[in-house]
Design an enzyme around this catalytic site. Structure first.
Site, PDB file in Angstrom:
ATOM      1  N   VAL A   1       0.837  -1.198   0.000  1.00 31.75           N
ATOM      2  CA  VAL A   1       0.000   0.000   0.000  1.00 31.75           C
ATOM      3  C   VAL A   1       0.875   1.253   0.000  1.00 31.75           C
ATOM      4  O   VAL A   1       0.653   2.190  -0.783  1.00 31.75           O
ATOM      5  CB  VAL A   1      -0.950   0.004   1.223  1.00 31.75           C
ATOM      6  CG1 VAL A   1      -1.733   1.307   1.273  1.00 31.75           C
ATOM      7  CG2 VAL A   1      -1.894  -1.190   1.160  1.00 31.75           C
TER       8      VAL A   1
ATOM      9  N   ARG B   1      11.552  -0.450   7.848  1.00 27.31           N
ATOM     10  CA  ARG B   1      12.403  -1.289   8.696  1.00 27.31           C
ATOM     11  C   ARG B   1      13.848  -1.258   8.230  1.00 27.31           C
ATOM     12  O   ARG B   1      14.756  -1.199   9.023  1.00 27.31           O
ATOM     13  CB  ARG B   1      11.883  -2.729   8.686  1.00 27.31           C
ATOM     14  CG  ARG B   1      11.072  -2.966   9.934  1.00 27.31           C
ATOM     15  CD  ARG B   1      10.754  -4.426  10.146  1.00 27.31           C
ATOM     16  NE  ARG B   1       9.337  -4.478  10.499  1.00 27.31           N
ATOM     17  CZ  ARG B   1       8.535  -5.481  10.263  1.00 27.31           C
ATOM     18  NH1 ARG B   1       8.974  -6.566   9.685  1.00 27.31           N
ATOM     19  NH2 ARG B   1       7.272  -5.415  10.624  1.00 27.31           N
ATOM     20  N   ARG B   2      14.033  -1.344   6.893  1.00 30.92           N
ATOM     21  CA  ARG B   2      15.396  -1.360   6.359  1.00 30.92           C
ATOM     22  C   ARG B   2      15.517  -0.304   5.275  1.00 30.92           C
ATOM     23  O   ARG B   2      14.807  -0.362   4.262  1.00 30.92           O
ATOM     24  CB  ARG B   2      15.719  -2.743   5.792  1.00 30.92           C
ATOM     25  CG  ARG B   2      15.910  -3.807   6.905  1.00 30.92           C
ATOM     26  CD  ARG B   2      16.521  -5.077   6.345  1.00 30.92           C
ATOM     27  NE  ARG B   2      15.635  -5.662   5.334  1.00 30.92           N
ATOM     28  CZ  ARG B   2      16.007  -5.916   4.088  1.00 30.92           C
ATOM     29  NH1 ARG B   2      17.221  -5.634   3.671  1.00 30.92           N
ATOM     30  NH2 ARG B   2      15.148  -6.443   3.242  1.00 30.92           N
TER      31      ARG B   2
ATOM     32  N   LYS C   1      -7.157  -1.464  10.515  1.00 30.15           N
ATOM     33  CA  LYS C   1      -8.453  -1.921  11.042  1.00 30.15           C
ATOM     34  C   LYS C   1      -8.318  -2.612  12.386  1.00 30.15           C
ATOM     35  O   LYS C   1      -9.172  -2.470  13.271  1.00 30.15           O
ATOM     36  CB  LYS C   1      -9.157  -2.838  10.052  1.00 30.15           C
ATOM     37  CG  LYS C   1      -8.315  -4.059   9.716  1.00 30.15           C
ATOM     38  CD  LYS C   1      -8.820  -4.786   8.487  1.00 30.15           C
ATOM     39  CE  LYS C   1      -7.768  -5.774   8.038  1.00 30.15           C
ATOM     40  NZ  LYS C   1      -7.014  -5.366   6.868  1.00 30.15           N
TER      41      LYS C   1
ATOM     42  N   VAL D   1     -11.716  -0.253   6.093  1.00 34.22           N
ATOM     43  CA  VAL D   1     -12.826  -1.155   5.775  1.00 34.22           C
ATOM     44  C   VAL D   1     -13.136  -1.073   4.286  1.00 34.22           C
ATOM     45  O   VAL D   1     -13.291   0.010   3.742  1.00 34.22           O
ATOM     46  CB  VAL D   1     -14.104  -0.798   6.565  1.00 34.22           C
ATOM     47  CG1 VAL D   1     -15.227  -1.775   6.232  1.00 34.22           C
ATOM     48  CG2 VAL D   1     -13.836  -0.782   8.055  1.00 34.22           C
TER      49      VAL D   1
ATOM     50  N   GLY E   1     -11.504  -1.481   1.575  1.00 33.63           N
ATOM     51  CA  GLY E   1     -10.502  -0.904   0.674  1.00 33.63           C
ATOM     52  C   GLY E   1     -10.921   0.373  -0.007  1.00 33.63           C
ATOM     53  O   GLY E   1     -11.091   1.404   0.630  1.00 33.63           O
TER      54      GLY E   1
ATOM     55  N   ILE F   1     -13.649   1.240  -1.466  1.00 32.71           N
ATOM     56  CA  ILE F   1     -15.053   1.649  -1.520  1.00 32.71           C
ATOM     57  C   ILE F   1     -15.282   2.825  -0.577  1.00 32.71           C
ATOM     58  O   ILE F   1     -15.035   2.721   0.615  1.00 32.71           O
ATOM     59  CB  ILE F   1     -15.998   0.508  -1.118  1.00 32.71           C
ATOM     60  CG1 ILE F   1     -15.636  -0.772  -1.854  1.00 32.71           C
ATOM     61  CG2 ILE F   1     -17.440   0.898  -1.365  1.00 32.71           C
ATOM     62  CD1 ILE F   1     -16.458  -1.976  -1.420  1.00 32.71           C
TER      63      ILE F   1
ATOM     64  N   GLY G   1      -2.730 -16.254  -4.938  1.00 30.33           N
ATOM     65  CA  GLY G   1      -2.346 -15.050  -4.201  1.00 30.33           C
ATOM     66  C   GLY G   1      -3.496 -14.366  -3.488  1.00 30.33           C
ATOM     67  O   GLY G   1      -3.343 -13.259  -2.981  1.00 30.33           O
TER      68      GLY G   1
ATOM     69  N   LYS H   1     -13.529  -5.260  10.972  1.00 30.78           N
ATOM     70  CA  LYS H   1     -14.259  -4.324  10.115  1.00 30.78           C
ATOM     71  C   LYS H   1     -15.699  -4.153  10.602  1.00 30.78           C
ATOM     72  O   LYS H   1     -16.266  -3.059  10.539  1.00 30.78           O
ATOM     73  CB  LYS H   1     -14.220  -4.818   8.674  1.00 30.78           C
ATOM     74  CG  LYS H   1     -12.802  -4.741   8.078  1.00 30.78           C
ATOM     75  CD  LYS H   1     -12.676  -5.590   6.821  1.00 30.78           C
ATOM     76  CE  LYS H   1     -11.285  -5.449   6.208  1.00 30.78           C
ATOM     77  NZ  LYS H   1     -11.053  -6.459   5.154  1.00 30.78           N
TER      78      LYS H   1
END
Lengths: 440, 440
Positions: free
Chosen positions: A15, A46-47, A107, A134, A136, A138, A189, A207
């Protein structure tokens, strides 16, 4: 033009990378819509050294010190895309108390302890936006928070987890069992290596808590949500649903009710049969949709992609535009609305309907015995269908299939009915028990 | 508690009465959500003495002097539910210039001359909200105005007129012709005595202009919208659509495009075939739905009741809550966003696809002649199907049915192709010409 609004991004995974890309690609449009350009002040990761392909961003912006970034004077808005309870909560509380607006997709944190964030926002006079948490992409929370504020929401029914919807859609299409459909989802996936959060309903329950809080102006946490996943849904259940002109979906349901304590709300996540004619029935694959029933507005549905980098990034950026505008105007959005403070009713008191498919002995008095169990628990039967076991005219000797669909009753009474049916010696087995939603 | 926010209601018909009822029933909730009670300062109507049944309102509040009411010092918000261009425009300009916020459901006015209202709002520093003007109760404009502001909308496809959707759904279900289905709609109260505004697409065109303005940050008026109604849709068209696995809907379409002048937008209302698998295909009866395609968010759909007193009143009240809150906070919503100022492309340049069903002579060279016409207009054919006329193996002697579906091409090229086909002597008749939308 006005001086830029400066963002601290926490996290640069799927994201986060898409947010960076959209900020770059849409920079001219975003500046025009806001009235000032957006600038990235820093990105906590983090890195620092990790290869991020062709991400259009100055590598010097990366830092491994999120708190240091949040505290910088030149940061106006904090965008959190890390997830989890801690350390995200501490970071966001720090930001909000310091008067920095927060946009988050987290969430789990909102459902577990939204109150702490809302309180910190009120304390710091800052905005807290979380449209991406919640469903995505929408646009759903803003309509609930704002557009429907002149109305009274009675019920919210949603398909809010793409992984489980993909699995159930596959089971419905191919007749496969849960394990097989999960395997396919993992290969494609749609399911993570550890699918627990999705298939056990934890993600949907978080959610559900967020939706219920907004719809009913009441603080609802994940712990208030009754939760059942889809791991127990069988190919036989799917076949039973088909025979009823239904399909099985993992639903999150938040419903207003009335009992001796006055108005209450029940919030739950579980698989249920819904009629094919219901608008949610045709929501396939990894899509999400939320069906809202309001007093005056009637039935509404919001449909779209519930997950994925770009859709989630779209929701995050919509919020960023809103808080940036508020910032420039020197105003804040309406804060948390929890004035109604309704009691959350336990699952046993929620009103539901059951579809029960039994394999019974085919002899006189069986139907009377079964019907007697329902009557003792004060459960009213809507439809009953009895036929030779196995469905064909020949059947399986002295067995019969008995399918009962109830009217609405308290869930505890329905569960107790099933328990007692299991104990009857004329009941050879309980082939399928499913809740039924979305009926007339 | 803070002193009340006072409303001037203009109009007390179906929507106005339901607004009055909801203000009464929800008064406690509304006050809690706003932080101050709402009060009706007055209601402007044509006739004060009219019997209004049990409307829960003090009869002394009615007045026949709307301008006097608007100008009163104790009026904070003007809610217009009268419709039409004048005198509504003069009233609202008066209110906005005086710094009073306006909530309106007046799609015709917004589509004809929204610029005047937006300019007056900017001048007076007042809010202009109009959620109820498009798709009734569906929270749609706010998502477009706000939630998707971090994204880039490429296309909006909507079913925004309930009357025509009811008629087309009936034609699809029963095989009836337009006249017969219109009669049924009129009897059931879904069509007005003079159905022109609905069936000729004027109502949908006004909504298309409003949607396009918001989606593309460009001023689009009703005059910019290419408009075709459903009066020419025949039972044969409906049958052709079914044979293709499609259904016919009256669509409003606003699409971004690129040509020599850079980015443009085309806005149009016309009947079109869409595949049954498209989310808009299952929107039946008088329901509305709007399908949005955005760069990052992907496909979104908003579904609900597009008309009726209570649903429209819900949208009006949602806006009233928003402007009342803004008022108490001393702020204003973001004003009109028209920075993109895209050129509106004429219909002839819009990219569409045609489904053309011909009755041709069944002899050698016919297909070559027909295909030649498409080629001359640079229209590429996607699929072609030829069979004996009438569909059966026997057919109608020396005639044949020829069905051609094209790829996308400029609408003018497609129209010219049809014109030339009509002139060919081997073409006995053009049985059906329909645009095709929502395909892969």
């Amino acid at each position: 033009m006005t001086s830029p609004v400066r963002l601290a991004l926490l996290g640069c995974g799927t994201v986060g990378s898409d947010v960076v890309r959209l900020l770059h690609e849409q920079s001219v449009d975003l500046a025009a819509r806001i009235g000032a350009p957006l600038e990235i002040a820093g990105i906590a990761v983090r890195r620092v050294g990790r290869d991020r392909g062709d991400l259009p961003v100055d590598p010097a912006l990366f830092t491994t010190d999120p708190l240091g970034l949040i505290k910088r004077d030149d940061v106006d808005v904090v965008v959190e895309m890390v997830g989890g309870i801690e350390p995200a909560r501490s970071w966001l509380v720090e930001a909000l108390r310091a008067g920095k607006s927060v946009v988050t997709a987290n969430k789990a944190l909102l459902a577990e302890d939204g109150a702490t964030l809302h309180d910190a926002a009120a304390e710091g006079g800052a905005d807290l936006y979380y449209e991406a948490s919640v469903a995505g992409a929408i646009p759903l929370l803003r309509p609930l928070r704002e557009s429907l504020h002149g109305d009274r929401i009675n019920r919210v029914t949603g398909i809010v987890n793409g992984t489980t919807n993909f699995i159930l859609s596959a089971m419905d299409a191919t007749g496969a069992g849960f394990a097989e459909a999960l395997e396919e989802a993992t290969e494609l996936g749609y399911a993570e290596a550890d699918p627990t959060a999705d298939v056990e309903g934890f993600d949907a329950a978080a959610k559900a808590a967020i939706l219920a809080s907004l719809a009913f102006h009441t603080r609802v946490t994940a712990a208030d949500v009754h939760r059942e996943g889809i791991t127990e849904v069988t190919a036989a259940d799917v076949a039973s649903a088909k025979a009823m002109g239904c399909t099985i979906k993992l639903l999150c349901i938040a419903a207003r009710g009335t009992d001796g304590r006055g108005e209450t709300v029940s919030v739950r996540v579980h698989p249920a049969m819904i009629p094919l004619s219901h608008p949610l029935a045709s929501v396939g694959d990894a899509f999400n949709a939320v069906f809202v029933e309001a007093e005056a507005a009637g039935q509404l549905m919001f449909y779209g992609r519930g997950a994925g980098g770009a859709p989630t990034a779209s929701a995050v950026l919509g919020d960023v535009v809103a808080v940036a505008r508020n910032r420039l105007a020197g105003v804040h959005a309406a804060s948390e609305s929890a004035y109604a403070d309704l009691a959350v009713r336990p699952m046993g008191e929620a009103l539901t309907r059951y579809h029960i498919s039994l394999d019974v002995a085919d002899r006189p008095g069986v139907l009377a015995a079964v019907a007697g169990v329902f009557a003792r628990h004060d459960v009213s039967i809507a439809t009953v269908r009895q036929g030779p076991a196995g469905g064909g005219p020949a059947g399986r000797g002295d067995d019969a299939d008995l399918v009962v669909v109830t009217h609405v009753a308290p869930d505890a009474a329905l569960a107790a009915t099933v328990g007692e049916l299991r104990g009857l010696d004329i009941v050879r087995s309980v082939a399928s028990v499913l809740r039924v939603e979305g009926g007339a």
